[in-house]
Write a protein that holds these residues in place. Structure first.
Motif, PDB file in Angstrom:
ATOM      1  N   TYR A   1       4.345   3.727  -1.296  1.00 27.79           N
ATOM      2  CA  TYR A   1       4.787   4.409  -2.528  1.00 27.79           C
ATOM      3  C   TYR A   1       5.619   3.466  -3.400  1.00 27.79           C
ATOM      4  CZ  TYR A   1       7.421   8.076  -5.101  1.00 27.79           C
ATOM      5  OH  TYR A   1       8.020   8.864  -6.047  1.00 27.79           O
ATOM      6  N   ILE A   2       6.677   2.914  -2.818  1.00 29.68           N
ATOM      7  CA  ILE A   2       7.543   2.022  -3.604  1.00 29.68           C
ATOM      8  C   ILE A   2       6.800   0.715  -3.883  1.00 29.68           C
ATOM      9  CG2 ILE A   2       9.723   0.751  -3.658  1.00 29.68           C
ATOM     10  CD1 ILE A   2      10.901   2.843  -1.747  1.00 29.68           C
TER      11      ILE A   2
ATOM     12  N   THR B   1       0.831  -1.207   0.000  1.00 31.04           N
ATOM     13  CA  THR B   1       0.000   0.000   0.000  1.00 31.04           C
ATOM     14  C   THR B   1       0.870   1.264   0.000  1.00 31.04           C
ATOM     15  OG1 THR B   1      -0.136  -0.202   2.402  1.00 31.04           O
ATOM     16  CG2 THR B   1      -2.036  -0.992   1.148  1.00 31.04           C
TER      17      THR B   1
ATOM     18  N   ASN C   1      -0.782   5.037  -0.980  1.00 31.70           N
ATOM     19  CA  ASN C   1       0.102   6.202  -1.010  1.00 31.70           C
ATOM     20  C   ASN C   1       0.853   6.227  -2.341  1.00 31.70           C
ATOM     21  OD1 ASN C   1       1.614   8.451  -0.329  1.00 31.70           O
ATOM     22  ND2 ASN C   1       3.292   7.174   0.437  1.00 31.70           N
TER      23      ASN C   1
HETATM   24  N1  LIG Z   1      10.419   7.091  -0.820  1.00 31.94           N
HETATM   25  C1  LIG Z   1      11.731   7.179  -0.878  1.00 31.94           C
HETATM   26  O1  LIG Z   1      12.282   8.135  -1.481  1.00 31.94           O
HETATM   27  C2  LIG Z   1      12.595   6.091  -0.283  1.00 31.94           C
HETATM   28  C3  LIG Z   1      13.916   5.990  -0.736  1.00 31.94           C
HETATM   29  C4  LIG Z   1      14.717   4.995  -0.180  1.00 31.94           C
HETATM   30  C5  LIG Z   1      14.225   4.151   0.813  1.00 31.94           C
HETATM   31  N2  LIG Z   1      12.942   4.296   1.230  1.00 31.94           N
HETATM   32  C6  LIG Z   1      12.487   3.390   2.295  1.00 31.94           C
HETATM   33  O2  LIG Z   1      11.639   2.413   1.715  1.00 31.94           O
HETATM   34  C7  LIG Z   1      10.582   2.075   2.621  1.00 31.94           C
HETATM   35  C8  LIG Z   1       9.268   2.285   1.910  1.00 31.94           C
HETATM   36  O3  LIG Z   1       9.212   3.629   1.505  1.00 31.94           O
HETATM   37  P1  LIG Z   1       7.902   4.239   0.863  1.00 31.94           P
HETATM   38  O4  LIG Z   1       8.280   5.582   0.328  1.00 31.94           O
HETATM   39  O5  LIG Z   1       7.271   3.273  -0.047  1.00 31.94           O
HETATM   40  O6  LIG Z   1       7.024   4.448   2.176  1.00 31.94           O
HETATM   41  P2  LIG Z   1       5.432   4.432   2.369  1.00 31.94           P
HETATM   42  O7  LIG Z   1       4.735   5.009   1.191  1.00 31.94           O
HETATM   43  O8  LIG Z   1       5.177   5.038   3.691  1.00 31.94           O
HETATM   44  O9  LIG Z   1       5.059   2.884   2.430  1.00 31.94           O
HETATM   45  C9  LIG Z   1       5.420   2.045   3.476  1.00 31.94           C
HETATM   46  C10 LIG Z   1       4.667   0.747   3.314  1.00 31.94           C
HETATM   47  O10 LIG Z   1       5.100  -0.186   4.289  1.00 31.94           O
HETATM   48  C11 LIG Z   1       4.009  -0.514   5.139  1.00 31.94           C
HETATM   49  N3  LIG Z   1       4.530  -0.650   6.488  1.00 31.94           N
HETATM   50  C12 LIG Z   1       5.257   0.242   7.193  1.00 31.94           C
HETATM   51  N4  LIG Z   1       5.569  -0.246   8.398  1.00 31.94           N
HETATM   52  C13 LIG Z   1       5.033  -1.487   8.466  1.00 31.94           C
HETATM   53  C14 LIG Z   1       4.986  -2.485   9.452  1.00 31.94           C
HETATM   54  N5  LIG Z   1       5.570  -2.302  10.647  1.00 31.94           N
HETATM   55  N6  LIG Z   1       4.330  -3.639   9.178  1.00 31.94           N
HETATM   56  C15 LIG Z   1       3.727  -3.826   7.978  1.00 31.94           C
HETATM   57  N7  LIG Z   1       3.739  -2.910   6.992  1.00 31.94           N
HETATM   58  C16 LIG Z   1       4.375  -1.743   7.238  1.00 31.94           C
HETATM   59  C17 LIG Z   1       3.005   0.623   4.987  1.00 31.94           C
HETATM   60  O11 LIG Z   1       1.712   0.190   5.350  1.00 31.94           O
HETATM   61  P3  LIG Z   1       0.519   1.243   5.646  1.00 31.94           P
HETATM   62  O12 LIG Z   1      -0.138   1.511   4.315  1.00 31.94           O
HETATM   63  O13 LIG Z   1      -0.365   0.518   6.586  1.00 31.94           O
HETATM   64  O14 LIG Z   1       1.142   2.474   6.232  1.00 31.94           O
HETATM   65  C18 LIG Z   1       3.153   0.886   3.500  1.00 31.94           C
HETATM   66  O15 LIG Z   1       2.501  -0.104   2.754  1.00 31.94           O
HETATM   67  C19 LIG Z   1      10.757   2.955   3.862  1.00 31.94           C
HETATM   68  O16 LIG Z   1      11.404   2.222   4.884  1.00 31.94           O
HETATM   69  C20 LIG Z   1      11.652   4.074   3.359  1.00 31.94           C
HETATM   70  O17 LIG Z   1      12.488   4.586   4.382  1.00 31.94           O
HETATM   71  C21 LIG Z   1      12.106   5.221   0.697  1.00 31.94           C
END
Ligand SMILES: NC(=O)c1ccc[n+]([C@@H]2O[C@H](COP(=O)([O-])OP(=O)(O)OC[C@H]3O[C@@H](n4cnc5c(N)ncnc54)[C@H](OP(=O)(O)O)[C@@H]3O)[C@@H](O)[C@H]2O)c1
Length: 349
Positions: free
Chosen positions: A13-14, A11, A181
């Motif tokens: 972003y990535i 759910t 998201n």
């Molecule tokens: N966006 C960037 O530029 C970027 C770059 C490098 C690394 N990252 C890392 O990659 C990861 C994902 O990033 P994102 O941008 O995709 O973040 P995001 O949009 O906030 O998505 C996070 C996802 O993981 C789920 N999640 C988080 N904590 C969890 C848990 N304890 N148990 C089960 N599911 C969980 C969330 O579920 P819900 O929908 O319920 O919240 C959501 O589906 C993060 O750790 C971030 O630090 C991001």
């Protein structure tokens, strides 16, 4: 034969973009997605026309993680990339497995970020995921994301039947094709907290360089790796399977303290956000406030806040280029359009 995929973070972003790639593939994947609430489960089922089977739970439900990993041909992790207990159970389950499994884990290029200090400035240190792989594999555990990276990178040595790759994204921009998201972290974080601050800000001078990538290009890297493994191509894996989610393949690059065409300085992002918010009469000045570490933690309520846009992290995704990655959104003009898009997106929130 159908392959079973277990994906975390679908759910997000990535994860949403990765799920989109899976659902766009000619391969008929059976997809099980870890979701935290029934509402998210319903939403994911609805938005994917029932093509995803939600698994209710979170990363702390270690028995669920173990069970899913044991039963899947492919595991893709895009949820919280710093969650050590789930990484440990994932590793245990994969090491114990007798059948072949593919693991694509997500990290982030903060892992090569330098210190946030007032004295810091634009660095000339560039990391290629091919030429600097030994350095990447021996980064200290104090670096962000490194504890989980280390656990994941040791799996294949302990069980060669598991093929492992890590995708480590730089600053991701653009609206994703995902299902919940669809917006990134860093620039929206700056925008939201600039509005809160009534003035756009930088971390100290903001003169630090990062690489970046469009979310749709990033999704293609996951798809290329997965297809490479499924087709049993000789692609980088295990300790060599570290794929920066950034553009690469620059020929005869001359590195200076100026960003190249695939990079930006955080100060230039703050300056542009300041202009955009000022034009929209959201902040009263185009000036950027140079905040210190503590001021940013206080403003944002996030201990990691200063690190999002206060370090240098110059990465080169050469492995992706090696396996055939052809970016569609890598021009610097595109990057600045995405910054504008983020401002519009946040203002609609
Ligand atoms: N966006 C960037 O530029 C970027 C770059 C490098 C690394 N990252 C890392 O990659 C990861 C994902 O990033 P994102 O941008 O995709 O973040 P995001 O949009 O906030 O998505 C996070 C996802 O993981 C789920 N999640 C988080 N904590 C969890 C848990 N304890 N148990 C089960 N599911 C969980 C969330 O579920 P819900 O929908 O319920 O919240 C959501 O589906 C993060 O750790 C971030 O630090 C991001």
């Amino acid at each position: 034969m159908s392959k079973t995929v277990f994906i975390t973070g679908a759910t997000g972003y990535i994860g949403g973009q990765v799920l989109y790639e899976l659902l766009s593939s000619p391969i008929d994947f059976k997809i099980n997605a870890l979701v935290r609430t029934q509402a998210k489960a319903d939403l994911l089922v609805k938005r994917t026309n029932g093509k995803v089977n939600p698994v209710l739970g979170n990363l702390d439900d270690l028995s669920i993680i173990k069970e899913q990993v044991s039963a899947s041909d492919i595991v893709i992790n895009t949820a919280n990339v710093d969650h050590v207990p789930s990484a440990e159970i994932l590793a245990d389950a994969l090491i114990a497995k007798q059948s072949e499994t593919i693991l694509i884990h997500t990290s982030g290029t903060s892992v090569i970020g330098d210190a946030v200090t007032e004295k810091n400035s634009a660095s000339t240190k560039v990391y290629s995921d091919i030429y600097n792989i030994d350095e990447i594999n021996s980064l200290p555990l104090e670096q962000p994301h490194r504890p989980v990276d280390k656990i994941v990178l040791e799996i294949e040595e302990k069980n060669p039947k598991t093929k492992v790759a890590i995708v480590s994204p730089s600053n991701i921009v653009g609206v994703s094709n995902g299902y919940d998201n669809t917006i990134s972290i860093q620039i929206p974080f700056l925008i939201r907290n600039s509005i809160k601050n009534k003035k756009t800000w930088s971390v100290y001078s903001g003169d630090y360089i990062w690489s970046h990538i469009h979310i749709k290009d990033l999704g293609e890297i996951y798809a290329l790796i997965l297809n490479g493994f499924l087709e049993k191509k000789d692609i980088p894996h295990g300790r060599n399977g570290y794929y920066f989610g950034s553009y690469g393949g620059l020929k005869d690059e001359k590195v200076t303290t100026k960003p190249s065409e695939i990079e930006h300085t955080w100060r230039s992002v703050s300056d542009r956000v300041a202009e955009l918010l000022y034009e929209k009469k959201i902040v009263p000045t185009k000036e950027v406030a140079e905040l210190n570490y503590e001021e940013i933690v206080q403003l944002t309520g996030d201990e990691f806040g200063p690190k999002y846009i206060g370090t240098n992290s110059r990465s080169r995704g050469d492995n992706a280029v090696k396996i055939g990655f052809k970016p569609k959104y890598s021009s610097i003009e595109d990057y600045w359009k995405r910054v504008e898009e983020d401002v519009e997106y946040v203002l609609k929130e």
